[in-house]
Motif scaffolding. Structure first.
Motif, mmCIF file in Angstrom:
data_model
loop_
_atom_site.group_PDB
_atom_site.id
_atom_site.type_symbol
_atom_site.label_atom_id
_atom_site.label_comp_id
_atom_site.label_asym_id
_atom_site.label_seq_id
_atom_site.Cartn_x
_atom_site.Cartn_y
_atom_site.Cartn_z
ATOM 1 N N ALA A 32 -8.166 9.166 -10.455
ATOM 2 C CA ALA A 32 -8.436 9.655 -8.943
ATOM 3 C C ALA A 32 -9.674 8.799 -8.407
ATOM 4 O O ALA A 32 -9.851 8.716 -7.191
ATOM 5 C CB ALA A 32 -8.736 11.162 -8.931
ATOM 6 N N ALA A 33 -10.381 8.195 -9.436
ATOM 7 C CA ALA A 33 -11.312 7.373 -8.978
ATOM 8 C C ALA A 33 -11.078 6.023 -8.658
ATOM 9 O O ALA A 33 -11.580 5.154 -8.046
ATOM 10 C CB ALA A 33 -12.405 7.192 -10.076
ATOM 11 N N GLU A 34 -9.854 5.788 -8.696
ATOM 12 C CA GLU A 34 -9.312 4.405 -8.152
ATOM 13 C C GLU A 34 -9.322 4.121 -6.677
ATOM 14 O O GLU A 34 -9.299 4.993 -6.025
ATOM 15 C CB GLU A 34 -7.829 4.143 -8.722
ATOM 16 N N SER A 35 -9.673 2.852 -6.335
ATOM 17 C CA SER A 35 -9.808 2.612 -4.830
ATOM 18 C C SER A 35 -8.420 2.483 -4.257
ATOM 19 O O SER A 35 -8.358 2.804 -2.966
ATOM 20 C CB SER A 35 -10.342 1.229 -4.692
ATOM 21 N N ASN A 36 -7.353 2.361 -4.953
ATOM 22 C CA ASN A 36 -6.000 2.180 -4.369
ATOM 23 C C ASN A 36 -5.559 3.631 -3.987
ATOM 24 O O ASN A 36 -5.463 4.513 -4.855
ATOM 25 C CB ASN A 36 -5.141 1.540 -5.423
ATOM 26 N N GLY A 37 -5.314 3.771 -2.547
ATOM 27 C CA GLY A 37 -4.731 5.083 -2.143
ATOM 28 C C GLY A 37 -3.595 5.499 -2.608
ATOM 29 O O GLY A 37 -3.356 6.744 -2.728
ATOM 30 N N PHE A 38 -2.691 4.553 -2.924
ATOM 31 C CA PHE A 38 -1.313 5.126 -3.390
ATOM 32 C C PHE A 38 -1.546 5.990 -4.724
ATOM 33 O O PHE A 38 -0.762 6.732 -5.089
ATOM 34 C CB PHE A 38 -0.552 3.862 -3.527
ATOM 35 N N ILE A 39 -2.296 5.027 -5.718
ATOM 36 C CA ILE A 39 -2.611 5.640 -6.911
ATOM 37 C C ILE A 39 -3.274 7.245 -6.651
ATOM 38 O O ILE A 39 -2.742 8.019 -7.304
ATOM 39 C CB ILE A 39 -3.502 4.937 -7.922
ATOM 40 N N ARG A 40 -4.078 7.400 -5.932
ATOM 41 C CA ARG A 40 -4.707 8.488 -5.476
ATOM 42 C C ARG A 40 -3.988 9.579 -5.154
ATOM 43 O O ARG A 40 -3.989 10.854 -5.402
ATOM 44 C CB ARG A 40 -6.156 8.438 -4.615
ATOM 45 N N GLN A 41 -3.026 9.026 -4.225
ATOM 46 C CA GLN A 41 -2.106 10.242 -3.866
ATOM 47 C C GLN A 41 -1.200 10.580 -4.858
ATOM 48 O O GLN A 41 -0.780 11.550 -5.085
ATOM 49 C CB GLN A 41 -1.322 9.282 -2.738
ATOM 50 N N ASP A 42 -0.438 9.604 -5.863
ATOM 51 C CA ASP A 42 0.133 10.002 -6.922
ATOM 52 C C ASP A 42 -0.605 11.009 -7.849
ATOM 53 O O ASP A 42 0.188 11.776 -8.318
ATOM 54 C CB ASP A 42 0.772 8.879 -7.662
ATOM 55 N N VAL A 43 -1.738 10.675 -8.175
ATOM 56 C CA VAL A 43 -2.705 11.352 -9.059
ATOM 57 C C VAL A 43 -2.796 12.998 -8.495
ATOM 58 O O VAL A 43 -2.532 13.700 -9.269
ATOM 59 C CB VAL A 43 -4.200 10.958 -9.358
ATOM 60 N N ASP A 44 -3.015 12.949 -7.095
ATOM 61 C CA ASP A 44 -3.140 14.166 -6.333
ATOM 62 C C ASP A 44 -1.661 15.204 -6.540
ATOM 63 O O ASP A 44 -2.013 16.290 -6.874
ATOM 64 C CB ASP A 44 -3.285 14.079 -4.957
ATOM 65 N N THR A 45 -0.626 14.521 -6.468
ATOM 66 C CA THR A 45 0.505 15.116 -6.477
ATOM 67 C C THR A 45 0.880 15.384 -7.923
ATOM 68 O O THR A 45 1.317 16.477 -7.946
ATOM 69 C CB THR A 45 1.541 14.080 -6.217
ATOM 70 N N ALA A 46 0.464 14.795 -8.819
ATOM 71 C CA ALA A 46 0.529 14.970 -10.193
ATOM 72 C C ALA A 46 -0.152 16.294 -10.639
ATOM 73 O O ALA A 46 0.024 17.107 -11.425
ATOM 74 C CB ALA A 46 0.336 14.067 -11.122
ATOM 75 N N LEU A 47 -1.443 16.316 -10.101
ATOM 76 C CA LEU A 47 -2.279 17.552 -10.467
ATOM 77 C C LEU A 47 -1.856 18.718 -9.723
ATOM 78 O O LEU A 47 -1.926 19.948 -10.237
ATOM 79 C CB LEU A 47 -3.877 17.068 -9.989
ATOM 80 N N ASP A 48 -1.113 18.491 -8.620
ATOM 81 C CA ASP A 48 -0.748 19.615 -7.937
ATOM 82 C C ASP A 48 0.509 20.263 -8.711
ATOM 83 O O ASP A 48 0.610 21.188 -8.775
ATOM 84 C CB ASP A 48 -0.053 19.142 -6.424
#
Length: 137
Positions: A32-48
């Motif tokens: 989630a600390a990655e600067s890439n917004g797509f990765i952060r969005q995928d991480v957020d979806t996985a955590l959800d």
């Protein structure tokens, strides 16, 4: 690709992923600390998906263990998912002391609610639903 795979594992195996929640949540929160917004969005979806499909207390313990770091993006992601879990579990269960979560969630709710995590102040009202101290204390 691995983040999407974890999301699918959470969705498919549900409580079968409980034994792996703490390890996988730490990895996801690190991503989630990655600067890439797509990765952060995928991480957020996985955590959800983790929050929705795994045992709430295990998910909360995993988020508390891996998400309270100095990175603002990680703290924001953690706070958002903790707020969801607080609503899902309810104040009575959290303050019952039965699952060893009470001593860990109260300091976090104070930090988020009082704005020590300044970027997460908007999530403070979600934590306000959890009474901070029982009346006898």
């Amino acid at each position: 690709m691995a983040v999407v795979s974890l999301r699918e594992l959470y969705s498919s195996l549900q409580k079968g992923m409980d034994q792996e929640v703490e390890v996988t949540a730490k990895v996801l929160l690190h991503k989630a600390a990655e600067s890439n917004g797509f990765i952060r969005q995928d991480v957020d979806t996985a955590l959800d998906s983790m929050v929705q499909n795994c045992t709430p207390i295990r998910s909360m313990n995993a988020l508390l263990a891996g998400g309270l770091c100095l990175n603002a993006a990680v703290r924001k992601c953690t706070a958002r998912h903790l707020a969801t879990l607080v609503e899902k579990i309810g104040a009575g269960q959290l303050l019952s002391g039965a699952k060893d979560v009470t001593p860990r969630i109260i300091p976090v709710s104070l930090q988020v609610g009082t704005g020590l995590f300044t970027r997460n102040q908007a999530l403070g009202p979600a934590y306000a639903a959890v009474p901070v101290l029982p009346p006898r204390l």
